[in-house]
Design a protein around this motif. Structure first.
Motif, PDB file in Angstrom:
ATOM      1  N   PHE B 184      40.318  35.138  42.747  1.00 42.46           N
ATOM      2  CA  PHE B 184      39.055  35.870  42.594  1.00 42.46           C
ATOM      3  C   PHE B 184      39.325  37.378  42.578  1.00 42.46           C
ATOM      4  N   LEU B 185      39.661  37.891  43.729  1.00 43.04           N
ATOM      5  CA  LEU B 185      39.749  39.340  43.890  1.00 43.04           C
ATOM      6  C   LEU B 185      40.697  39.986  42.880  1.00 43.04           C
ATOM      7  N   LEU B 189      38.732  38.301  33.849  1.00 42.76           N
ATOM      8  CA  LEU B 189      37.703  37.323  33.513  1.00 42.76           C
ATOM      9  C   LEU B 189      38.209  36.216  32.599  1.00 42.76           C
ATOM     10  N   TYR B 322      36.320  53.394  45.912  1.00 45.15           N
ATOM     11  CA  TYR B 322      37.521  52.792  45.309  1.00 45.15           C
ATOM     12  C   TYR B 322      37.496  52.908  43.786  1.00 45.15           C
ATOM     13  N   ILE B 324      35.321  52.160  41.713  1.00 43.30           N
ATOM     14  CA  ILE B 324      34.825  50.948  41.041  1.00 43.30           C
ATOM     15  C   ILE B 324      34.154  51.326  39.730  1.00 43.30           C
ATOM     16  N   ARG B 326      31.680  49.563  37.230  1.00 46.23           N
ATOM     17  CA  ARG B 326      30.862  48.360  37.114  1.00 46.23           C
ATOM     18  C   ARG B 326      30.890  47.782  35.696  1.00 46.23           C
ATOM     19  N   GLN B 329      33.888  45.709  35.611  1.00 39.85           N
ATOM     20  CA  GLN B 329      33.613  44.479  36.363  1.00 39.85           C
ATOM     21  C   GLN B 329      32.812  43.483  35.528  1.00 39.85           C
ATOM     22  N   ARG B 330      31.945  44.028  34.691  1.00 40.89           N
ATOM     23  CA  ARG B 330      31.112  43.157  33.877  1.00 40.89           C
ATOM     24  C   ARG B 330      31.902  42.497  32.746  1.00 40.89           C
ATOM     25  N   TYR B 334      37.485  40.984  37.641  1.00 37.37           N
ATOM     26  CA  TYR B 334      36.563  40.421  38.614  1.00 37.37           C
ATOM     27  C   TYR B 334      35.872  41.506  39.441  1.00 37.37           C
ATOM     28  N   THR B 335      36.613  42.587  39.741  1.00 39.61           N
ATOM     29  CA  THR B 335      36.083  43.588  40.665  1.00 39.61           C
ATOM     30  C   THR B 335      35.638  44.893  40.023  1.00 39.61           C
ATOM     31  N   ALA B 346      39.488  47.610  49.413  1.00 39.68           N
ATOM     32  CA  ALA B 346      38.023  47.637  49.304  1.00 39.68           C
ATOM     33  C   ALA B 346      37.422  46.522  50.156  1.00 39.68           C
ATOM     34  N   CYS B 347      38.022  45.341  50.106  1.00 41.24           N
ATOM     35  CA  CYS B 347      37.483  44.215  50.888  1.00 41.24           C
ATOM     36  C   CYS B 347      37.716  44.403  52.377  1.00 41.24           C
TER      37      CYS B 347
ATOM     38  N   TRP C  79      30.534  44.850  46.820  1.00 36.99           N
ATOM     39  CA  TRP C  79      31.579  44.801  45.791  1.00 36.99           C
ATOM     40  C   TRP C  79      31.356  43.646  44.828  1.00 36.99           C
ATOM     41  N   ARG C  81      30.011  40.501  42.337  1.00 40.79           N
ATOM     42  CA  ARG C  81      29.567  40.336  40.956  1.00 40.79           C
ATOM     43  C   ARG C  81      28.143  39.785  40.974  1.00 40.79           C
ATOM     44  N   VAL C  90      33.484  39.163  45.777  1.00 43.14           N
ATOM     45  CA  VAL C  90      34.728  39.210  44.998  1.00 43.14           C
ATOM     46  C   VAL C  90      35.932  38.740  45.806  1.00 43.14           C
TER      47      VAL C  90
END
Lengths: 427, 427, 427
Positions: B184-185, B189, B322, B324, B326, B329-330, B334-335, B346-347, C79, C81, C90
């Motif tokens: 995942f992380l 995609l 971080y 990010i 978006r 991510q889209r 994944y992130t 980040a997590c 974070w 999705r 994520v």
């Protein structure tokens, strides 16, 4: 070494603490005159001894030093309008004069008598020597403004700077009366003190004695004002070389200077227990400061640091590791840090905002420090018993000078230097 | 889920805590060799396990790791001069050697014996594999330096980076042994792990198994060094696909790699309870790292992040979310966060500086985490009873490798992978 | 003046506090619609009433407002999705729908029933008037969305802004219902309110009455929604001039406006006890806002401040002394600070993040404030006894308008203004 309890006692100057009560018996410098340059100029926020205050110069040129907060709904008076002999809160227009009296209260019906019931904290001030002083103790116990020589000389004979230091007052004050650190912290690698010319003291003399005898013996005498501290080094067969520092209650000190030199006074005023104001003053009782001296004070960076414009913070500070240059430290100076006050600040701020004195290991060179702490703690305890501090109520005790001299081995320094330690300026 | 008490027990590594005592029985990496590049170079401040220290390389090239504060009046030795086999405090010239002995005390009279009474805390160090290691436990219980394969290979076979992470060591270490989050992380995609080429592992294999079987079964075996963790996925009718991670006491881990690959070791060293150092090492026991690999490690941003120059902080950090993106991510990953270590950070940093484990909901994929916590807490409690941790005193236990392989369904992974899990490098 | 205990009671809106429970019975604005502009757009982190939450708009356009933290290992869902009607963490791919149900849990074996046991906190939301509202109280006690006129008018008739204020909600809300400060804080030196044209109210009227009579009498009437507050000034022999403010439970207020004017509503929503969101809405029930009005709202800086792009913080804020210009204060305006909301913020934030009401000195102009505090504390205590607040469950009570009018001296304001205080918009 201090116990945890004594360390808290001596470093805590908040209201209603023993040391806080002692400090409040002394007139303390709180602002430079230039911070309130003219009648009805903008007010200044200031925290002193843990109390939040606002200062303003009113329409008559007098200084008000009052509670930072409007008593109505506790907005800060700092936003206020300084107008017609009072500071008016912008929130609802309540207005206070320099004595803390509410003199206008426009939101209440005019027939109301409320205005006469409202009064806020205010402190007595005096202005002399380019400094605004405050007395923050009980009104019926008001003490005397110390008769420091530099407060009496013309402005042309004096230069000063105010700096914010991010630690408790005590650890910095201890540095001021610690003669032994100059030969290390403030020296270059040729064994000279970096002082930008001959301003601090004669290099020749220092080269002759201080570096030959790194471990001077310290002799400390109790005096009316505080302590006379003699650092003794060998001179020749018959004489000792003495450098004499004075420590004045509660936090003032005179750096050893030869007769006729430009003198230096340091003052440490708690903002709160974790920060303090450092006032450093140089003055020459006999003549105006020279343009060379002034250039050095303003631009040399050695006796006074460069400040961040619009602030009282040194450009070289903790956030940039005091701009230490390790290659300079390797090849030129002891620290790689530029300027005496910044070198001091790097050391004292590195101890944490309140030094942990339960862990220190004091030596014979710390004799003056040990004795100054004893004086402060003892005076605070005596005040609790109702005995007020002698020096606070005897301003003449402060009319002194530091000195440097040679004396025959059999003459005690306080006897041999008695005349030289008297201030002389007579206007 | 942990009780509040257990969460405090396992995350608190300050001096005189059970977990602090356990960690102090292990040699831990504290600095990169390159941080102290030459004899008498500038000292480095470092906090480890809640203790403020200063490190220096002396005139003989040996490392000193001593108390951050001069014992005299508690100024920081970091400002000190590193000269002639000792670090000299700039305040009064007190000088300490790498063993914490005071070797010069110039402010005291030479006839004084004071110098011999002054000694400060110092810790044993060793230097190997590009890292300076420290042993911070009781001197008479000194343990062995772990025989990690990467510490033995030539510098050309190894690359590493040190990063500061703003949370407790444990939540990041848990991520290191949590095989299930990569899909995942760290994925894109299309179901691939973003690893900048084939460096992390073969994408084909991952595509074949991991994404087909997102919920592997975890099998955890206790070992001398800690745990062997097998993540099992279906391969074909007769075989399972195993990815084997090792967790080594107290906070080291090996990421699963196929035989012959460039391996990866993660180490988490508490700065204090709210921050830790992350050392990530990659090495190939058989050959120098290729220029493609090095380019990717230094510039790719996937295995190692870009750091803010002059610091060990990632450019992409909490203060800038971080970095990010978006839209990425889209549409792509994944992130939307670039690079594996930053994704991890980040997590783990989002959990707060100490994750609240009283609120977590663990599943079967957390088997290794549960078991590693048990091992740590049990070892800490046993040490309180006087039983010292086996692995700290048996360095050979650390001479291992991770692996990835297929095995017939009836062969336990620790049996089938036994040979592959042995390190082989012999100089 | 409040006791220390009452000041804590009324300012603390954390979960499981009396005031926190009261606030949770009301629908509160939490986000602007434009912050979640489209289906599956990036999620938004938000703290409300001391609870950390994350908001997202799902694939059906519905709003989810759920716990900020994934229940698995407590990573932040921010974070995550936002995909296919749920927010997916994520870290390990756990996915939650807008009701807090776990709808996918890919790291567990598919035969596991674990997914059905996992559910996180979620709150009901409604979207109206350009605002996303939340109900954070007990599900079985759900209240009614207040029928505020501005929520019903077309978007073209309304403008609003959301700002972060760095103090407790109460001291700012008290400013909203404190009619007497405008003549000071918001005025210029000619005795006019600085409002960028005629938007706030007619200057002529204000000049005629307010400045002639700085100390209006306040009359406060309890109502279903909260309080109707009449500020009475002398008009002529037979009439009084009334400016009527409404305060609506728990923290909403209407600023006095003449009939037909563009109205203004203020809302204060606690982020935590030391910060709050300020929603300010202007609307005209009869017509779209004019381009002149919109220009003033967006660029004038008087009714709405300039914000730092990408944030909800005003450019003029505490860190830059609200950009006070002391020369403007001397010659043009009362404060030297630009714009009404920034003037308010300078005052209320200067009180500290929670004003110390044990030190305040209230006067007759504070009647409405005293009464609003009583209502809040009394309602909180009644709720503890099981009596739910009337206004929360009677949305029609909020269908009101403020007004400004003249009335014969013998007519009570709430009687004479009854018709004008009714909202009229009917779609």
């Amino acid at each position: 070494m201090l116990s945890k309890e004594d360390n808290e006692l001596i470093t805590n100057t908040d209201p209603d603490t023993p040391m806080g009560e002692l400090f409040r018996r002394y007139w303390v410098p709180v602002l430079l005159t230039e911070e309130l340059p003219s009648k009805d100029c903008p007010p200044v926020e200031i925290t002193v001894l843990g109390e939040e205050l606002v200062a303003f110069r009113d329409s008559e040129g007098e200084i008000g030093l009052i509670d930072a907060y409007c008593p109505h709904r506790t907005a800060k008076l700092f936003w206020g309008r300084n107008e017609e002999c009072g500071l008016r809160c912008v929130y609802h227009g309540w207005k206070f004069d320099r004595n803390g009296n509410c003199v206008d209260l426009p939101t209440e019906p005019s027939e109301s008598n409320f205005v006469h019931k409202v009064k806020i904290k205010s402190y007595a001030t005096q202005e002399i020597g380019g400094v605004i002083w405050a007395y923050m103790g009980p009104r019926d116990q008001m003490s005397e403004l110390p008769k420091l020589e530099w407060t009496l000389v013309p402005d042309s004979h004096r230069f000063m700077m105010k700096m914010q230091v991010d630690c408790n007052y005590l650890q910095s004050m201890e540095g001021d009366i610690d003669s032994s650190h100059s030969a290390f912290l403030h020296s270059n690698l040729k064994g000279e003190i970096e002082s930008g010319g001959s301003i601090m003291f004669k290099r020749e003399t220092m080269r002759k004695y201080s570096f030959r005898d790194m471990a001077p013996r310290f002799f400390v005498k109790d005096t009316d004002y505080g302590l006379a501290i003699g650092a003794r080094r060998g001179a020749d067969e018959e004489n000792y070389y003495w450098r004499i520092t004075q420590w004045m209650m509660p936090t003032y000190s005179l750096i050893p200077k030869e007769p006729g030199a430009t003198y230096q006074c340091n003052m440490r005023i708690p903002i709160d227990n974790h920060n303090h104001w450092f006032f450093r003053v140089v003055w020459n009782p006999d003549r105006p400061l020279s343009s060379e001296e002034l250039w050095d004070y303003k631009h040399g960076g050695n006796v006074f640091p460069e400040l961040i414009p619009g602030t009282f913070k040194a450009k070289a500070n903790k956030s940039n590791q005091y701009m230490i240059d390790r290659s300079v430290q390797r090849s030129l100076t002891y620290t790689g840090i530029k300027g005496i006050p910044v070198q001091d600040q790097a050391c004292t701020e590195s101890m944490g905002t309140i030094a942990n004195r339960t862990k220190e290991r004091l030596g014979t060179s710390d004799t003056a420090i040990i004795q100054a702490r004893r004086r402060l703690m003892s005076a605070a305890k005596q005040l609790l018993q109702g005995d007020r501090p002698y020096s606070a109520y005897h301003s003449d005790a402060y009319f002194i000078r530091s000195t440097v001299l040679e004396l025959p081995k059999d003459i005690p320094f306080d006897e041999g230097a008695k005349e030289l330690m008297q201030a002389k300026y007579s206007g």
